[in-house]
Design a protein around this motif. Sequence first.
Motif, PDB file in Angstrom:
ATOM      1  N   ASP A 134       3.109  -6.323  -4.370  1.00  0.00           N
ATOM      2  CA  ASP A 134       1.700  -6.468  -4.644  1.00  0.00           C
ATOM      3  C   ASP A 134       0.719  -7.644  -3.910  1.00  0.00           C
ATOM      4  O   ASP A 134       0.061  -7.707  -3.272  1.00  0.00           O
ATOM      5  N   VAL A 135       1.661  -8.845  -4.017  1.00  0.00           N
ATOM      6  CA  VAL A 135       1.062  -9.930  -3.376  1.00  0.00           C
ATOM      7  C   VAL A 135       0.989 -10.105  -1.940  1.00  0.00           C
ATOM      8  O   VAL A 135      -0.172 -10.348  -1.356  1.00  0.00           O
ATOM      9  N   VAL A 136       2.149  -9.173  -1.312  1.00  0.00           N
ATOM     10  CA  VAL A 136       2.061  -9.063   0.003  1.00  0.00           C
ATOM     11  C   VAL A 136       0.849  -7.831   0.662  1.00  0.00           C
ATOM     12  O   VAL A 136       0.303  -8.248   1.684  1.00  0.00           O
ATOM     13  N   LYS A 137       0.907  -6.904  -0.451  1.00  0.00           N
ATOM     14  CA  LYS A 137      -0.451  -5.852  -0.108  1.00  0.00           C
ATOM     15  C   LYS A 137      -1.684  -6.504  -0.032  1.00  0.00           C
ATOM     16  O   LYS A 137      -2.716  -6.400   0.631  1.00  0.00           O
ATOM     17  N   GLU A 138      -1.926  -7.585  -1.023  1.00  0.00           N
ATOM     18  CA  GLU A 138      -3.121  -8.174  -1.150  1.00  0.00           C
ATOM     19  C   GLU A 138      -3.350  -9.242   0.120  1.00  0.00           C
ATOM     20  O   GLU A 138      -4.471  -9.732   0.087  1.00  0.00           O
TER      21      GLU A 138
END
Length: 212
Positions: A134-138
């Motif tokens: 999720d953090v990388v996607k954001e």
Amino acid sequence: METILNEIYENVMNGDQNAVPAKVQAALTAGIPPATILNEGMIAAMNQVGKLFEEGEYFVPEMLIAARAMQAGLAVLKPHLALADVKAAGRVVAGTVKGDLHDIGKNLVCMLLEGAGFEVIDLGTDVAPERFVDVVKEGKADLVALSALLTTTMPNMKNTIDALTTAGVRDQARVMIGGAPITQTYADQIGADGYAPDASRAVALAKSLMGG
Ligand code: B1M
């Protein structure tokens, strides 16, 4: 210098949460370098705690109170490990992988990364692969820093890398791994971008992964 380092070592081993911060402060005041206090006093004590646990002399409660005493000492040491006024060197999302509750090494890595100018999002312990994804996607991380202390949780490093690949974001962040049972061979096997054996080398690795 020897005496005060021995006292810190003993106090961490005995889990004396009140004595450790005071002794760390005294050592700093006496001019002992923070890295010496950390390595020769505190980390050496935790290694001995692990040895006594293996030998059946210490049990989980003893490990836990030793860890709390160490964390209390680290809080005093933290500002001295960090360098002031360094500009951001990159963004890191860090965490101990799913199933694993050990966080002292990961916290140290985060502290030194912050000290070196990295922006750190620390997801804590027992972090599921999806949370890193999720953090990388954001778009909030250039580096994913994974820690594991248990042989049984090491596979969750590979699971995290696989989850990044499945989500189609593996090329958006470099993955670095570390922790007591981790080796360069393991890092190569699971397709991590780098491995560091300790917190200061983790900073050097993070810088080199950022192209620095
Ligand atoms: Co646990 N534990 N523990 N424990 N514990 C170990 C890891 C163990 C080796 C002890 C032993 O048997 N000798 C053993 C693992 C055996 C194995 O898997 N082969 C073990 C076990 C078995 C367990 C339990 C299963 C015990 C039980 O319940 N029966 C259980 C598991 C809980 C869980 O996670 N699900 C457990 C629980 C705990 C406590 C909660 C009581 C406590 C942790 C508290 C906490 O972290 N807040 C604890 C502790 C304290 C330890 C030892 C004694 C110390 C760990 C530590 O903090 N070291 C540990 C023995 C040991 O490691 N000698 C042990 C100091 C720290 C600075 O070092 O974390 O290695 P370390 O980090 C280093 C490097 O590894 C590196 O840099 C750091 C600084 O130089 N590094 C990275 C770490 N992450 C990195 C990431 C990087 C790069 C470098 O890049 C991203």
